[in-house]
Design an enzyme around this catalytic site. Structure first.
Site, short mmCIF file in Angstrom:
data_model
loop_
_atom_site.label_atom_id
_atom_site.label_comp_id
_atom_site.label_asym_id
_atom_site.label_seq_id
_atom_site.Cartn_x
_atom_site.Cartn_y
_atom_site.Cartn_z
N HIS A 157 0.85 -1.20 0.00
CA HIS A 157 0.00 0.00 0.00
C HIS A 157 0.88 1.26 0.00
O HIS A 157 0.68 2.17 -0.79
CB HIS A 157 -0.91 -0.01 1.23
CG HIS A 157 -1.73 1.23 1.44
ND1 HIS A 157 -3.09 1.29 1.20
CD2 HIS A 157 -1.38 2.48 1.86
CE1 HIS A 157 -3.53 2.50 1.46
NE2 HIS A 157 -2.52 3.25 1.87
N GLU A 158 1.88 1.27 0.89
CA GLU A 158 2.74 2.46 0.99
C GLU A 158 3.56 2.65 -0.28
O GLU A 158 3.71 3.76 -0.79
CB GLU A 158 3.66 2.35 2.20
CG GLU A 158 2.94 2.31 3.55
CD GLU A 158 1.92 3.42 3.72
OE1 GLU A 158 2.11 4.51 3.18
OE2 GLU A 158 0.90 3.17 4.39
N HIS A 161 1.74 4.26 -3.11
CA HIS A 161 1.62 5.73 -3.07
C HIS A 161 2.73 6.36 -3.91
O HIS A 161 2.53 7.38 -4.57
CB HIS A 161 1.71 6.24 -1.63
CG HIS A 161 0.41 6.16 -0.88
ND1 HIS A 161 -0.76 6.70 -1.37
CD2 HIS A 161 0.09 5.61 0.31
CE1 HIS A 161 -1.74 6.50 -0.50
NE2 HIS A 161 -1.25 5.82 0.53
N TYR A 172 -4.08 14.65 -3.17
CA TYR A 172 -4.45 13.91 -1.97
C TYR A 172 -5.55 14.62 -1.18
O TYR A 172 -5.36 14.95 -0.01
CB TYR A 172 -3.21 13.71 -1.11
CG TYR A 172 -3.27 12.54 -0.16
CD1 TYR A 172 -3.45 11.24 -0.60
CD2 TYR A 172 -3.13 12.73 1.20
CE1 TYR A 172 -3.49 10.17 0.27
CE2 TYR A 172 -3.16 11.67 2.09
CZ TYR A 172 -3.34 10.39 1.61
OH TYR A 172 -3.37 9.32 2.48
N GLU A 181 -5.91 6.69 -2.38
CA GLU A 181 -5.96 5.65 -1.34
C GLU A 181 -6.48 4.33 -1.91
O GLU A 181 -6.00 3.25 -1.54
CB GLU A 181 -6.85 6.10 -0.18
CG GLU A 181 -6.13 6.98 0.82
CD GLU A 181 -4.94 6.26 1.44
OE1 GLU A 181 -5.05 5.09 1.78
OE2 GLU A 181 -3.88 6.90 1.58
N ASP A 258 -9.40 14.32 7.35
CA ASP A 258 -8.80 13.30 6.48
C ASP A 258 -8.76 13.80 5.03
O ASP A 258 -8.95 13.03 4.10
CB ASP A 258 -9.58 11.98 6.59
CG ASP A 258 -8.87 10.80 5.96
OD1 ASP A 258 -7.64 10.81 5.91
OD2 ASP A 258 -9.57 9.87 5.51
N HIS A 263 -9.39 8.33 3.29
CA HIS A 263 -9.38 6.94 3.76
C HIS A 263 -10.79 6.40 3.99
O HIS A 263 -10.95 5.25 4.35
CB HIS A 263 -8.59 6.81 5.07
CG HIS A 263 -7.12 7.05 4.94
ND1 HIS A 263 -6.56 8.29 5.04
CD2 HIS A 263 -6.10 6.19 4.68
CE1 HIS A 263 -5.26 8.21 4.87
NE2 HIS A 263 -4.94 6.96 4.64
#
Lengths: 390, 106
Positions: A157-158, A161, A172, A181, A258, A263
Site C-alpha cells: 500500500h505504501e 503511493h 491527496y 488511497e 482526512d 481513507h
C-alpha cells in the site's frame, strides 16, 4: 480479436532487426492498448535504471528521527536477526517483483528507483506512511496494533503511493485523494494475492488483517469486499467506509477531516474493484489489475471517481473486449457510478466519433515517436556493433 | 487549573476513532505539574508550522494537542508526522506516558 502478447516476447520483438517483426510487436502494443503513454515505451526500451531498485532497510531504534537510523539490511547482505527488518525487506522485494512481473514496471518511478524503508520508528508508533521518498513503519503499541510490517498489503500500500505519485499524481484530497488511497489498497491487495497465488475467491480482500492485536475484535483496517464492516467495537468505533455513492461521506478538506475523507470514501472504488475482479474471475492481478493499472497511467492529478470509472471501462474495452468491459461497467454501476463506454448503446455516435478521432491522432503520434526511437536504437546498436568489430 | 489532551488521528488507519489521551494537572505530583507546565510553555513558545495541505506525505498521522488553562481560552496545536517539532514531540510523548484515555476530554 484482442490478444495480449507476453511482455518479454514483445520486448524481444521490438529489438528485432527484422522490421516486419518489429512492426508486429508495435502493432500489438498499439492495438491492445497497453502502451499507457510514453512511460511504457520508455520502460520497455530503457529497462534497468540507475538505481537498480535496490532495497535498503534502516532501523530507527524506536527514535522519532530517521536521521539517526542505522542501516539494517541491504540488497546483498544476509538476513537480519530482526524479523521486522526481514519482513520489510521481503515485502519491498515482493512488491518490486509484482510490478516488474505483472506490469513490466521498473520500481516506483519505472526507472529503477531505490526502495528504502525505515522500521522501528518512534515508540509505540501506530502507523505506516510514505513521506514522498521512503516508507516508514511503526511497531504498534502492543495493545491495539502490532508491527506494521506484518501485513504485506500494508507495505505494498505504501509503495503504491509512490507509484501513484510518479504516474497520475492524484491530488491527496476529496475524490482524487480517495482514488489515491483506493489505488494503494487495490495494489496492496493484488501484491498479497499474487504473492500467495490466490484466485479472487481465495483472497480475503482485507487491508491490514495482520496488524491488530488478538485482543482487538477487528478483521482489518479495511475490507474491499464489504467496506464498512472491517471493525466495530467500543475502543475504535465502527468502520466508517461507504460502499455506494449514496453514502459518500462529506468531510472538511483539512488534516482533521482526512483531507475530505480520503481513507473513508476509498471504500466506494474499493468495492467496485472487488466486484469487477469477482465478475471477471481467475487471478485479480491479470485482467482486473491490468485494467486498473492502465487507468491509473491514463489518469491525472484531478481525476475524480466518475472519470476514473469511465477510464477503467475504456481500458477494459481496449484490452479485453466486450465481456470484461461489461463486468467493469456493471461493477461501477453497483456502487452508484453508471458510466458509458465506447461501443455501448448509451454512448452517442457523435461522442464515439470524437473519441475515435482523438485516439487515432494519439496513436499516430505514438507510432511516429516509437519509430523515431526505434531508429535511434538501431543506429546506436549499429555503432556499438561496429566499434566491437574494430 | 491545567488540562492537556492529545488526539492522534488519521494515518493508514484513517477511519479509526481513537479516544484522546488526557492529563489533568490536578491529578499529578507537584514535580510532574512543574514538568508539564514547562513542556506546555516550550510548545507555546515554539509551535509547529500550521498544516495547510497534505504536502508530499501519504498516510501521515495527525496530532492535536489541546491546552486548557485557568483564565485563558483553550489553545490547540496541530501537527503531523512530518511537521511535529521537538517541543511538540516531547509534550506528545509525555502525555502518552502520563495520560489516560478513559475519562474523555478535558
Amino acid at each position: 480479436m484482442q490478444c495480449i502478447m507476453p511482455p518479454h516476447i514483445l520486448e524481444h520483438l521490438l529489438s528485432s532487426e527484422d522490421s516486419e517483426l518489429r512492426q508486429i510487436a508495435l502493432n500489438n502494443l498499439l492495438t491492445n492498448g497497453r502502451l499507457g503513454g510514453e512511460r511504457k515505451v520508455q520502460s520497455l526500451m530503457f529497462a534497468g535504471g540507475p538505481g537498480g531498485s535496490l532495497r535498503t532497510v534502516y532501523n530507527c531504534r524506536n527514535l522519532a528521527s530517521r536521521s539517526q537510523a542505522k542501516v539494517a539490511r541491504t540488497e546483498d547482505a544476509a538476513a537480519s536477526k530482526d524479523p521486522t527488518v526481514n519482513q520489510a525487506f521481503e515485502g519491498l522485494g515482493a512488491t518490486r517483483d509484482f510490478y516488474k512481473d505483472v506490469f513490466r514496471r521498473n520500481s516506483i518511478d519505472d526507472r529503477g528507483m531505490r526502495l528504502e524503508a525505515f522500521v522501528h520508528y518512534d515508540k509505540h508508533y501506530q502507523n505506516a506512511y510514505w513521506d514522498g521518498k521512503v516508507m516508514v513503519f511503526g511497531d504498534g503499541d502492543g495493545k491495539l496494533f502490532v508491527d506494521f510490517t506484518k501485513s504485506l498489503d500494508v507495505i505494498a500500500h505504501e509503495l503504491a503511493h509512490g507509484v501513484t505519485e510518479f504516474t497520475a499524481g492524484l491530488e491527496y484530497h476529496n475524490e482524487s485523494g480517495a482514488l489515491n488511497e483506493h489505488i494503494s489498497d487495490a495494489m496492496g491487495s493484488l501484491v498479497k494475492q499474487w504473492s500467495l497465488k490466490q484466485t479472487v475467491e481465495q483472497a480475503d480482500w482485507l487491508i491490514g488483517a495482520e496488524i491488530f492485536t488478538p485482543s482487538i475484535k477487528a478483521d482489518a483496517l479495511r475490507s474491499m469486499k464489504a467496506p464498512g464492516t472491517a471493525y466495530d467495537n467500543p475502543l475504535i468505533g465502527k468502520d466508517p467506509q461507504p460502499d455506494h455513492m449514496d453514502r459518500f461521506v462529506k468531510l472538511p478538506d483539512t488534516q482533521l477531516g482526512d483531507w475530505g475523507g480520503v481513507h473513508i470514501n476509498s471504500g466506494i472504488p474499493n468495492k467496485a474493484f472487488y466486484l469487477a475482479a469477482m465478475a471477471i474471475g481467475g487471478h485479480a492481478w491479470e485482467a482486473a489489475g491490468h485494467i486498473w493499472y492502465e487507468a491509473l497511467l491514463a489518469s491525472n492529478a484531478k481525476t475524480n471517481f466518475r472519470q476514473f470509472a469511465q477510464t477503467t471501462v475504456v481500458k477494459a474495452s481496449q484490452l479485453y473486449g466486450t465481456d470484461k468491459r461489461k463486468a467493469v461497467s456493471d461493477a461501477w454501476a453497483s456502487v452508484g457510478l453508471a458510466v458509458t463506454a465506447p461501443g455501448s448503446p448509451r454512448a452517442s455516435a457523435k461522442g464515439e466519433a470524437k473519441e475515435l478521432e482523438a485516439a487515432e491522432i494519439h496513436l499516430a503520434e505514438l507510432t511516429r515517436q516509437i519509430e523515431l526511437l526505434s531508429d535511434r536504437v538501431r543506429d546506436l546498436t549499429s555503432e556499438v556493433e561496429h566499434s566491437l568489430h574494430l | 487549573m491545567l488540562c492537556v489532551s492529545l488526539l492522534i488521528y488519521g494515518g493508514l488507519a484513517g477511519g479509526l476513532q481513537r479516544p484522546p489521551h488526557v492529563v489533568d494537572a490536578a491529578q499529578l505530583s507537584a514535580r510532574d505539574q512543574q514538568q508539564l507546565l514547562h513542556l506546555v510553555q516550550a510548545l507555546q513558545a515554539s509551535p509547529p508550522p500550521p498544516v495547510t495541505s497534505p504536502g508530499q506525505g501519504r498516510d501521515l498521522q495527525g496530532y492535536l494537542i489541546t491546552i486548557e488553562q485557568a483564565g485563558k481560552a483553550p489553545e490547540q496545536f496541530e501537527a503531523n508526522d512530518l511537521t511535529r517539532n521537538q517541543a511538540f514531540a516531547t509534550l506528545s510523548q509525555w502525555i502518552l506516558n502520563k495520560g489516560s484515555t478513559g475519562g474523555g476530554a478535558c
